[in-house]
Scaffold this active site. Structure first.
Site, short mmCIF file in Angstrom:
data_model
loop_
_atom_site.label_atom_id
_atom_site.label_comp_id
_atom_site.label_asym_id
_atom_site.label_seq_id
_atom_site.Cartn_x
_atom_site.Cartn_y
_atom_site.Cartn_z
N ASP A 1 -81.23 -19.73 13.37
CA ASP A 1 -81.78 -20.61 12.35
C ASP A 1 -83.20 -20.09 12.05
OD1 ASP A 1 -82.29 -22.57 10.52
OD2 ASP A 1 -81.69 -24.24 11.81
C1 BGC Z 1 -82.26 -25.25 8.50
C2 BGC Z 1 -80.97 -24.54 8.19
C3 BGC Z 1 -81.11 -23.80 6.87
C4 BGC Z 1 -82.26 -22.84 6.98
C5 BGC Z 1 -82.47 -22.00 5.73
C6 BGC Z 1 -83.47 -24.34 8.40
O1 BGC Z 1 -84.65 -25.07 8.44
O2 BGC Z 1 -82.20 -25.82 9.78
O3 BGC Z 1 -79.92 -25.45 8.14
O4 BGC Z 1 -79.92 -23.15 6.55
O5 BGC Z 1 -83.46 -23.58 7.22
O6 BGC Z 1 -82.98 -22.74 4.70
#
Ligand code: BGC
Length: 763
Positions: free
Chosen positions: A275
């Site tokens: 993530d």
């Molecule tokens: C989130 C993810 C997301 C990623 C990209 C993160 O803060 O937890 O779910 O896909 O950002 O935007």
């Protein structure tokens, strides 16, 4: 002389071969992946293990990051000399999230806002969810992205958890089946998905550091189970590890998860990414088999240094790079797909609307208040009647062109909407909006307290309208939990419901409450007042239109709850431990309720709920009959058949739920667990449909920590077919003559702190 000639010609040959090998630079797609990797410099290897960084990131080696699609979440590196193209990764679970009108573009790039995952799960219709996935995937492809960062399938462990709206259910079978359908749909376009957040991302407080302490049994049966189903059924192109720690280690740094469980046990074939900004140790992430560190770039020095000092295992390095390259090979961008910037938005609106109307759940309908009879004019109470909440905030947001509001949808359908009341709310909304800053402008009304109305203001509506509709709205999102005060209705809201109900009932007119919410809220302390309650969820940009279709009977509601609605928040099994310890700044979250999440807890511990798991009303009635098991003894599998008949007066679909009550011989088990579900086609009055379920040995098994195995205990199993978890209509039994070890797995993921799971005996 001859010898000399031979020698000289050999030299020439070798020389020219040599010259040829140095000249030939391996190309991705044409040469072997190993050769492409072998041709990479150390720096190129490091780039390929990471994304390209956040917007405007300036890499010391390559200069500023370039944007391919404004609003993208991330990019992977291009290495043109090796034929390696970049790839584009975009959010998210309710539809593609990109910037609709970036600078320099002379056309707009709006995306369809589909219902949130919670609303999609409430359809209990995997075919429908697959269709939504197909539509989302078409937008991903035609706007030039390669991967949709979805579906998100974490378990609804606690109703306050901020991202529940992005997730499907409190039950892993629903989460898994819905997630698998979504992956199939999106990927049918030749673009990828990212199954997230692997695993146990159930808390937003201190989300980047919190340590979830979970027993191995609860992990296997509840938190990992949905991921296992999606991986085995649909092979997502990518999996995203979560932010949190699990049993002491960051999930993004733990090879027990990424390698042992995901790849070895479940045979996952794709790429694992972190993530965004997750974890603390880039080297540990690479060594764990986390192929792609996102958003990337900030780890460059650390990884270069690690390569130089051989801190990254060569095996991990080559495997990770190979998986990144295999992933790139599959992408539309690598294949040179000429995207149109013209996805089929018109047809997606219909897909979104159908999903919205099938995801809404009718919770109460006294004396057949709904569908409308002789209703021509409506009084719309509540600010949310004039500003529909299509979805939540954060990376799960979608930049859609419009979302009809409830008042607009009523008017479009030929109803008269009380204008004096509309004026009161519009004026209120304008006043609130004027106080907005740039950052909270979009959502300020959603999060603002409800407007109090006097009894006189309410009374003034009664004469000129046939019915009152009160919309209660809630929004929430990534990065923080919902507060208990948002779970409960405020005094103003409760008073509004009470006063409107009194005024309309005195005139013999009905009152309907619409819940335009992202997650579970309190209902038990006000539900007696209105005549009907429709849980509309956050159902995307077409939600308000879908809602009117249900209220007026054009569509017969068929949604059911994929989670339980407790009587009060303190009844939730994790209420005492959520979000974690210490309460004001949690470091650890001990999942003391163990496997007893949602209905597994309420049913086993006999705790009453306001609306139980699987509950939802229809405008018609269904009769269940003729349960038939394929045999009396379980051998390798079991088929369960039954018949559903529409015995009411209107056409409709029904969700049938199969629960299993298993014998608890060696270990305690929940009193029943969902093992299958099916949605019928539209059945006309009098029409029947036969429904078939199959049970494999795994459906009978629970996880035995002492044996690290899924074990089906010998004994008598009761099959329960229900219209909800409490409304069991048919039962039958079969027996398992001998205990079976269904599957042995690795004894990994020990809790790093003591956790004693809740049991009935220790209640
Ligand atoms: C989130 C993810 C997301 C990623 C990209 C993160 O803060 O937890 O779910 O896909 O950002 O935007």
């Amino acid at each position: 002389m001859k010898k000399n000639i031979l020698f000289t010609s050999l030299l020439v040959l070798f020389g020219s071969m040599n010259a040829q090998t140095t000249k030939h630079i391996p190309q991705l797609g044409k040469d072997k992946i190993e050769d492409v990797i072998a041709a990479m410099t150390q720096e190129e290897k490091v780039y390929l293990l990471m994304g390209l960084g956040e917007n405007n990131w300036t890499n010391p080696a390559t200069g500023p990051k370039t944007v391919i699609i404004a609003g993208e979440a991330g990019l992977t590196w291009a290495i043109p000399r090796l034929g390696i193209t970049p790839t584009v990764l975009t959010d998210g679970p309710a539809g593609l999230r990109i910037d609709p009108h970036p600078e320099g573009l002379n056309f707009t790039r709006f995306c369809t806002a589909f219902p949130t995952a919670t609303a999609l799960a409430s359809t209990w219709n995997t075919e429908l969810v697959e269709n939504v996935g197909k539509a989302m995937g078409n937008e991903v492809l035609e706007y030039g992205s390669d991967v949709l960062l979805a579906p998100a399938i974490n378990i609804h462990r606690n109703p306050l958890s901020g991202r529940n709206f992005e997730y499907y259910s409190e039950d892993p079978i629903i989460a898994g089946k819905m997630g698998a359908a979504m992956v199939r749909g999106v990927q049918s376009n030749g673009v990828g998905t990212s199954l997230k957040h692997f695993v146990a991302n159930n808390i937003e407080t201190n989300r980047k550091t919190i340590n979830a302490v979970i027993s191995q049994r609860a992990l296997r049966e509840i938190y990992l189970r949905g991921f296992e189903i999606v991986v085995k059924e649909s092979q997502p192109w990518t999996v995203m590890t979560s932010y949190n720690r699990l049993n002491g280690f960051y999930t993004s740094e733990n090879p027990d998860l990424t390698s042992t469980i995901l790849r070895n046990e479940w045979k996952f074939e794709g790429l694992v990414m972190t993530d965004w900004w997750a974890g603390a140790d880039a080297v540990a992430q690479v060594n764990a088999g986390n192929d792609l560190l996102m958003p990337g770039c900030y780890q460059r020095e650390e990884l270069l240094n690690a390569l130089k000092h051989k801190l990254i295992s060569e095996k991990a390095l080559d495997q990770n790079l190979a998986r990144v390259l295999k992933f790139i090979l599959r992408t539309p961008r690598f294949k040179g797909y000429a995207y149109s910037n013209k996805p089929d938005l018109a047809s997606h609106i219909q897909v979104s609307k159908n999903a919205a109307s099938e995801g809404m759940v009718l919770l109460k309908n006294d004396k057949n208040t709904l569908p409308f009879k002789n209703i021509k004019s409506v009084a719309l109470f509540g600010k949310t009647s004039y500003r529909y909440i299509a979805g939540g905030t954060g990376s799960g947001e979608v930049n859609y062109e419009y979302a009809n509001t409830i008042n607009e949808s009523f008017e479009k359908n030929g109803y008269k909407v009380s204008k004096p009341l509309e004026a009161i709310y519009k004026n209120f909304i304008d006043t609130v909006t004027k106080t907005a800053t740039k950052d909270n402008k979009k959502f300020i009304v959603d999060f603002h307290a409800e407007l109090p109305l006097s009894k006189e203001q309410i009374g003034a509506q009664v004469k000129n309208t046939n019915v009152a509709i009160i919309t209660i709205g809630r929004n929430g999102g990534e990065g923080w939990e919902r507060k208990l005060t948002e779970f409960n209705l405020t005094d103003t809201e409760k008073q509004l419901i009470r006063n409107v109900s009194e005024a309309y009932h005195a005139a013999n007119k009905k009152v309907i409450v619409v819940l335009n919410v992202g997650g579970v809220i309190a209902t038990a302390d006000w539900r007696e007042y209105p005549d009907a309650i429709l849980l509309a969820w956050q159902t995307g940009q077409e939600g308000a239109n879908a809602l009117v279709d249900i209220l007026n009977g054009k569509v017969n509601p068929s949604g059911k709850l994929p989670m339980s609605f407790p009587m009060v928040y303190s009844d939730v099994p994790s209420a005492k431990t959520f979000p974690g310890e210490p309460a004001d700044n949690p470091v650890n979250a001990i999942y003391k309720e163990g496997i007893y999440v949602g209905y597994r807890y309420y049913d086993t511990f006999k705790v009453p709920t306001a609306y139980e798991f699987g509950f939802g009303l229809s405008y018609t009635q269904f009769e269940y009959s003729n349960i038939q098991l394929s045999s009396k003894d379980f051998n390798t599998g079991m088929t369960v058949k039954m018949t559903v008949k529409n015995t009411g007066k209107s056409s409709g679909k029904e969700t049938v739920e199969l629960y299993l009550h298993a014998p608890g011989v060696e270990i305690e088990k929940p009193v029943q667990e969902l093992k299958g579900f099916a949605k019928t086609r539209v059945l006309k009055p009098g029409e029947s449909q036969e429904v078939t379920f199959t049970l494999d040995a795994r459906a009978l098994a629970s996880f035995r920590t002492d044996l690290s195995s899924w074990v089906a205990d010998k004994g008598t199993y009761e099959v329960r077919i229900g219209a909800s978890s409490k409304d069991i209509r048919l039962t039958s039994e079969f027996s398992l003559p001998e205990t079976i070890i269904v599957e042995k797995v690795h004894p990994v993921l020990y809790p790093n702190l003591p956790v004693t799971d809740l049991t009935l005996s220790a209640k």
